[in-house]
Design an enzyme around this catalytic site. Structure first.
Site, PDB file in Angstrom:
ATOM      1  CB  CYS A  31      -1.135  -0.271   1.195  1.00 35.51           C
ATOM      2  SG  CYS A  31       0.239  -0.495   2.728  1.00 35.51           S
ATOM      3  CG  HIS A  80      -4.443   0.260   4.216  1.00 38.30           C
ATOM      4  ND1 HIS A  80      -3.390  -0.819   3.437  1.00 38.30           N
ATOM      5  CD2 HIS A  80      -5.440   1.026   3.683  1.00 38.30           C
ATOM      6  CE1 HIS A  80      -3.925  -0.478   2.109  1.00 38.30           C
ATOM      7  NE2 HIS A  80      -5.397   0.061   2.418  1.00 38.30           N
ATOM      8  CG  ASN A  92      -8.109   0.704  -0.616  1.00 42.96           C
ATOM      9  OD1 ASN A  92      -6.773   0.544  -0.068  1.00 42.96           O
ATOM     10  ND2 ASN A  92      -9.214   0.623   0.681  1.00 42.96           N
TER      11      ASN A  92
END
Length: 337
Positions: free
Chosen positions: A142, A283, A305
């Site tokens: 991420c 994250h 995302n």
């Protein structure tokens, strides 16, 4: 209705729906378990049933402002999801968690970065300055995807004709200060591009993504021309965060993922079980705007995302804003000039 009756009723619906919907769900996401072991198939079906129960019971029990759904991660146990689809690692040195500004040849530690002016408008939306949502797959990358997404948006804001996705695989493979598919910190990735990678990144076509770490390859790079990297420790100050987004464009932020977020589908996400300590994040996502719902008057952040388009609203989501620093979204603002 009594809660126990409600839950029993919910599980009855689960039993009927799970078998009817599982095959359709496999078809929708083009999944085929035939090549895996029977044990794996059973575990995935069991996890899917748990997700069906989770979504159904929560719909019956709570009046959420957001929706849960059976997205492409509905067959993944939450513990495995946490271990495989996040990847944010806080720097071990506390001084590297504060406010910093990095140039080509040095980094300066700043106790408090001054808020940006002029005052922010009521809403902004940079999704038109964002390339398609990608999927980090079974790789804790991420940190790489969010970093490159912010850089791509900055390049698009400077040059509307820029439409070239940058290579997350090259960052996973070649970045020597992060840990590839074992995780990383976006500020380190920005700084590595600025200081050690010739201020450029290969295109995704030249260096495609596979979802696992490989040997670094030397391919031609697209200049990204970063002048400075700013890490602002906003410490939950959402007004300051709003000013930064309004005046600097999309920014990378840290976030605390919960099981509700895994199955988020649409609406303004708010999970009161989220941890409220800035040190508890796992994250990295990109804030691409903010606004206020015209009906409920609730404020929200717009986020991008890296879990593909099956998650959320085509890969984007809305997170509660001005509601106690939801899931630590306003602890750090990381961006470039």
């Amino acid at each position: 209705m009594d809660l126990k009756v409600l839950i029993v009723f919910g599980f009855f619906i689960v039993f009927v729906e799970s078998n009817l919907t599982f095959k359709n769900w496999l078809l929708k996401y083009n999944l085929n378990y035939r090549t895996n072991s029977p044990e794996f198939n059973r575990e995935r079906k069991q996890s899917f049933d748990v997700s069906v129960a989770f979504v159904t019971v929560n719909k019956l029990k709570y009046n959420f402002e957001y929706e849960l759904g059976l997205n492409g991660f509905a067959d993944v146990p939450f513990q495995q999801f946490q271990n495989s689809f996040n990847g944010l690692i806080l720097p071990s040195d506390p001084s590297q968690r504060g406010s910093l500004i990095t140039y080509k040849n040095f980094t300066q530690i700043l106790p408090n970065l001054v808020g940006i002016t002029p005052a922010a408008p009521a809403s902004v939306d940079y999704r038109n300055y964002s390339l398609p949502v990608l999927n980090q797959k079974l790789c804790n990358s991420c940190w790489a995807f969010s970093t490159l997404s912010a850089i791509e948006s900055k390049l698009m804001m400077k040059n509307s004709s820029f439409k070239t996705p940058l290579s997350a695989q090259s960052i996973v493979d070649c970045d020597t200060v992060n840990l590839g598919c074992s995780g990383g910190w976006p500020t380190k990735a920005f700084n590595w591009i600025l200081q050690n990678n010739g201020n450029g990144v290969p295109s995704a076509d030249a260096y495609p993504y596979y979802g696992y770490q490989m040997k670094c390859r030397n391919v031609p790079k697209i200049p990204v021309n970063l002048k400075a990297v700013i890490q602002d420790y906003t410490n939950g100050d959402e007004v300051k965060m709003k000013d930064i987004v309004a005046n600097s464009g999309p920014i990378v932020v840290a976030f605390h993922v919960t099981s509700y977020f895994q199955l988020y589908s649409d609406g303004i996400f708010y999970d009161p079980t989220c941890n409220t300590k800035c040190s508890v994040v796992n994250h990295a996502i990109v804030i691409v705007g903010y606004g206020t719902d015209p009906v409920t008057k609730n404020d929200y952040w717009i986020i991008k995302n890296s879990w593909g388009t099956s998650w959320g609203k085509n890969g984007y989501g809305f997170i509660a804003r001005n509601k106690g620093n939801q899931c630590n979204i306003a602890c750090w603002a990381i961006y470039t000039t």
